[in-house]
Design a protein around this motif. Structure first.
Motif, PDB file in Angstrom:
ATOM      1  N   ASN A 129     -38.723  73.325 -50.745  1.00 32.14           N
ATOM      2  CA  ASN A 129     -38.844  74.401 -51.203  1.00 32.14           C
ATOM      3  C   ASN A 129     -39.984  74.756 -51.058  1.00 32.14           C
ATOM      4  O   ASN A 129     -41.269  74.484 -51.157  1.00 32.14           O
ATOM      5  N   ARG A 170     -40.973  78.005 -51.440  1.00 33.31           N
ATOM      6  CA  ARG A 170     -41.708  78.694 -52.267  1.00 33.31           C
ATOM      7  C   ARG A 170     -42.714  78.572 -53.365  1.00 33.31           C
ATOM      8  O   ARG A 170     -43.591  79.922 -53.738  1.00 33.31           O
ATOM      9  N   GLU A 171     -42.535  77.220 -53.450  1.00 33.56           N
ATOM     10  CA  GLU A 171     -44.048  77.246 -55.369  1.00 33.56           C
ATOM     11  C   GLU A 171     -45.896  76.691 -53.778  1.00 33.56           C
ATOM     12  O   GLU A 171     -45.018  76.346 -52.918  1.00 33.56           O
ATOM     13  N   LEU A 208     -48.528  75.173 -53.957  1.00 30.13           N
ATOM     14  CA  LEU A 208     -49.950  74.257 -54.338  1.00 30.13           C
ATOM     15  C   LEU A 208     -50.968  75.357 -54.464  1.00 30.13           C
ATOM     16  O   LEU A 208     -51.928  74.909 -55.367  1.00 30.13           O
ATOM     17  N   HIS A 251     -47.618  75.685 -49.024  1.00 30.95           N
ATOM     18  CA  HIS A 251     -46.303  75.232 -50.612  1.00 30.95           C
ATOM     19  C   HIS A 251     -45.825  74.006 -50.226  1.00 30.95           C
ATOM     20  O   HIS A 251     -46.814  73.063 -48.999  1.00 30.95           O
ATOM     21  N   ARG A 252     -45.509  73.650 -51.428  1.00 29.59           N
ATOM     22  CA  ARG A 252     -45.459  72.046 -50.969  1.00 29.59           C
ATOM     23  C   ARG A 252     -43.941  72.170 -50.042  1.00 29.59           C
ATOM     24  O   ARG A 252     -43.095  72.373 -49.633  1.00 29.59           O
ATOM     25  N   LEU A 288     -52.060  74.973 -58.034  1.00 26.55           N
ATOM     26  CA  LEU A 288     -50.599  74.713 -59.046  1.00 26.55           C
ATOM     27  C   LEU A 288     -51.257  76.494 -60.223  1.00 26.55           C
ATOM     28  O   LEU A 288     -50.909  76.497 -60.534  1.00 26.55           O
ATOM     29  N   GLY A 289     -51.823  77.601 -58.670  1.00 27.92           N
ATOM     30  CA  GLY A 289     -51.499  79.430 -59.988  1.00 27.92           C
ATOM     31  C   GLY A 289     -52.208  79.095 -60.520  1.00 27.92           C
ATOM     32  O   GLY A 289     -52.621  80.327 -60.761  1.00 27.92           O
ATOM     33  N   LYS A 312     -49.915  65.604 -53.802  1.00 29.85           N
ATOM     34  CA  LYS A 312     -49.300  66.613 -53.543  1.00 29.85           C
ATOM     35  C   LYS A 312     -49.687  67.221 -52.001  1.00 29.85           C
ATOM     36  O   LYS A 312     -49.285  67.579 -51.516  1.00 29.85           O
TER      37      LYS A 312
END
Length: 266
Positions: A2, A4-5, A7, A35-36, A71-72, A172
């Motif tokens: 994924n 799109r996420e 980190l 990204h993840r 994480l945003g 992560k």
């Protein structure tokens, strides 16, 4: 994967050491987004600022200006509790494994500290099984190592032990700063295979900090090329290797004939 996420994200990240005439700009207005599950390499020669950037990502150095988000959200690292929570999710492997461990602590204590960091309440038997499993993942036997000090192990064993810690912590993000430069070629391949296996099993994001553009190309999804504190080029690994735009990138690639040979034969 994924992608799109996001980190970890940096905007205009800058690090200045000293003041006035003695001022050194080690990292200058760097942007990044990781990204993840992505494998990223930050590539540059010694003195390019890549290790300073890695230390800011880890929260070991405070950026002079700019922002780093996790994480945003802006990172909160003022208190020990905040830093501890961040370091549960973001871990590092450094070039010299011996500098990463307390030489007065035996292997068993080093691995038990991972269990403490996670806040797990385990029986002695459960702790033993968890440490044994981690050592087994990196082809070490816990029963033969648990009572030894770091200086009694080889460099290759120490690097494997560092990866065993990562296996236990399940971060992560892993920042790997020249993790294979001090070990032989056979061990180097094994260490890389172990790291990539961790990525596949845990969707862990790996950020390699390296001067070796050949290594970076073979293991990475994305490359960031760094020169004199600036990111001069970034993008998909294959795209940068096939069609480098910046003169510095072209110079780095020209030092690795095998990459050219591969694409000439293709």
């Amino acid at each position: 994967m994924n992608k799109r996420e996001v980190l970890l994200k940096g905007t205009n990240v800058t690090k200045v050491f000293g003041h006035g005439k003695k001022k050194t700009i080690a990292v200058s207005e760097v942007d990044f987004a990781f990204h993840r599950g992505e494998i990223i390499s930050i590539v540059g020669e010694s003195g390019s600022g890549k290790t300073t950037l890695a230390k800011m990502m880890m929260g070991l150095l405070k950026e002079t200006s700019g922002n780093i988000e996790y994480l945003g959200k802006p990172r909160q690292l003022k208190t020990y509790a905040q830093r501890k929570a961040y370091w549960k999710d973001i871990q590092a492997i450094f070039q010299d494994p011996f500098s990463s461990f307390n030489i007065f602590h035996k292997v068993e204590k080093l691995l038990k500290d991972c269990i403490k960091l996670q806040g797990l309440k385990l029986s002695k038997k459960e702790q033993f099984e968890k440490m044994k499993e981690a050592c087994s993942f990196v082809n070490l036997k816990f029963e033969e190592l648990y009572n030894k000090y770091p200086f009694e192990l080889s460099g290759g064993q120490m690097q494997r032990l560092m990866i065993a810690r990562i296996f236990m912590l399940h971060p992560k993000i892993l920042i790997a700063d020249e993790p294979t430069s001090m070990i032989d070629a056979c061990s180097r391949s094994t260490i890389l295979d172990m790291l990539l296996k961790l990525r596949d099993e845990n969707q862990m994001t790996i950020i390699f900090i390296t001067h070796d553009v050949g290594l970076a190309y073979y293991v990475s999804d994305t490359l960031y090329i760094m020169e004199k504190g600036k990111i001069v080029e970034s993008g998909p690994a294959e795209e940068i290797i096939i069609s480098p735009r910046h003169l510095y990138t072209k110079q780095l690639i020209s030092d690795v004939p095998k990459i050219h040979e591969e694409w000439n034969l293709a």
